[in-house]
Write an enzyme that holds these catalytic residues in place. Structure first.
Site, PDB file in Angstrom:
ATOM      1  N   ASP A  90       0.838  -1.208   0.000  1.00  0.00           N
ATOM      2  CA  ASP A  90       0.000   0.000   0.000  1.00  0.00           C
ATOM      3  C   ASP A  90       0.871   1.257   0.000  1.00  0.00           C
ATOM      4  O   ASP A  90       2.004   1.240   0.493  1.00  0.00           O
ATOM      5  CB  ASP A  90      -0.910  -0.037   1.252  1.00  0.00           C
ATOM      6  CG  ASP A  90      -2.063   0.948   1.133  1.00  0.00           C
ATOM      7  OD1 ASP A  90      -2.350   1.417   0.008  1.00  0.00           O
ATOM      8  OD2 ASP A  90      -2.672   1.265   2.167  1.00  0.00           O
ATOM      9  N   HIS A 107       2.972   3.008  -8.789  1.00  0.00           N
ATOM     10  CA  HIS A 107       2.795   1.575  -9.088  1.00  0.00           C
ATOM     11  C   HIS A 107       4.035   1.038  -9.820  1.00  0.00           C
ATOM     12  O   HIS A 107       4.484  -0.071  -9.564  1.00  0.00           O
ATOM     13  CB  HIS A 107       1.547   1.367  -9.949  1.00  0.00           C
ATOM     14  CG  HIS A 107       0.273   1.794  -9.268  1.00  0.00           C
ATOM     15  ND1 HIS A 107      -0.010   1.459  -7.971  1.00  0.00           N
ATOM     16  CD2 HIS A 107      -0.793   2.536  -9.701  1.00  0.00           C
ATOM     17  CE1 HIS A 107      -1.187   1.969  -7.628  1.00  0.00           C
ATOM     18  NE2 HIS A 107      -1.680   2.637  -8.657  1.00  0.00           N
ATOM     19  N   LEU A 145      10.639 -20.952  -4.619  1.00  0.00           N
ATOM     20  CA  LEU A 145       9.703 -20.045  -3.949  1.00  0.00           C
ATOM     21  C   LEU A 145       8.435 -20.002  -4.774  1.00  0.00           C
ATOM     22  O   LEU A 145       8.501 -19.941  -6.004  1.00  0.00           O
ATOM     23  CB  LEU A 145      10.311 -18.635  -3.873  1.00  0.00           C
ATOM     24  CG  LEU A 145       9.377 -17.485  -3.498  1.00  0.00           C
ATOM     25  CD1 LEU A 145       9.029 -17.527  -2.013  1.00  0.00           C
ATOM     26  CD2 LEU A 145      10.004 -16.135  -3.815  1.00  0.00           C
TER      27      LEU A 145
END
Ligand code: FPP
Length: 275
Positions: A37, A54, A148
């Site tokens: 955020d 972003h 991962l």
């Protein structure tokens, strides 16, 4: 093991040393989930439009993914686009979707070379076809990788996830596969979009908001929460180490009493306290 490189930078000796410190200080969370955020505010503070935030946020995604893989985290789940984010101005949504396609295109080979598996959760059918296709392509390319698992939550909400699981359960009851009396936690968990993935050990939220924002509502039941004021585009590996160090100091009790607490209380003492 092959050195990892998602960021195209050689890992510095100082960073290697820091990671060793983190690894020896305590357990590394197996599953980290992040509410990324503050991208918009980061950009606006710099007098830029929100999309710059972003775009810079993608650099944090790369850095954090690489550091998690190096530390031995096995699952990293990122809240990249919530169901509620569809209510943003269409220009921002278009920008975000293009950024996603662009990032997936750029990162595909690097993810694959570094043995990282990409998966997604959420209402993928709501995404534009360019996004869906690219996502499917990278998921297919990386599906055998096992260092991962990087999970992107896209058009995701925790309530949607639970609703879908309830629909599946209701169907199984209707088809006579399950007796409603036997429904338990596990039957719900395994029907969520996260399936058999272990619940997050640590959830990180950047930008200082004290909310869960409809993220993995069921799965976060016992996750440790770490909130930092840092905006996501500034959240790089050193901040991740701080979050893990904070996690290592917590005592996870899962509703039980503190380890080593053995004091027994007799019925007469209980009655005396309650009288
Ligand atoms: C929240 O910041 C962030 C988002 C809604 C999008 C996060 C997406 C990225 C970092 C890019 C994703 C790319 C990949 C490859 C996963 P905000 O816009 O709510 O910021 P604000 O709270 O300051 O307004």
């Amino acid at each position: 093991m092959e050195p990892l490189s998602l960021t195209d930078k050689k890992q510095s000796e100082e960073d290697k040393h820091l990671q060793e410190e983190v690894k020896t200080a305590g357990s590394i969370p197996s599953h980290i989930a992040i509410i990324m955020d503050g991208n918009g505010r980061w950009a606006q503070d710099k007098g830029n439009i929100r999309l710059f935030g972003h775009k810079e946020g993608v650099e944090s995604v790369r850095d954090i993914t690489e550091a998690c893989a190096q530390l031995g985290v096995s699952h990293l789940t990122l809240y990249a686009f919530s169901t509620e984010n569809w209510n943003r101005p269409s220009s921002e949504i278009n920008g975000l979707m293009k950024l996603l396609v662009h990032s997936l295109q750029n990162e595909a080979n690097r993810l694959h070379k570094n043995n990282i598996r990409l998966v997604s959760i959420g209402q993928i059918d709501r995404l534009p076809s360019s996004c869906r296709n690219k996502l499917e392509e990278v998921k297919e390319l990386t599906k055998e990788n096992d260092r991962l698992e990087l999970c992107l939550a896209l058009s995701y909400s925790g309530r949607w996830d639970i609703t879908e699981a309830v629909k599946k359960l209701a169907k199984d009851v209707k088809d006579g596969k399950i007796d409603p009396e036997n429904i338990d936690d596990d039957m719900i968990s395994t029907r969520l979009s996260t399936g058999k993935v272990p619940d997050p050990d640590l959830i990180i939220r950047t930008s200082g908001e004290y909310r869960i924002s409809n993220f993995l509502l069921w799965q976060l039941a016992y996750s440790e929460l770490y909130i930092t004021q840092t905006y996501w585009p500034d959240f790089r590996r050193d901040e991740l180490y701080k979050a893990i160090q904070s996690y290592q100091k917590r005592e996870r009790r899962f509703g039980k009493v503190k380890k080593g607490y053995t004091k027994k209380v007799s019925a007469s003492v209980i009655n005396k306290i309650l009288s």
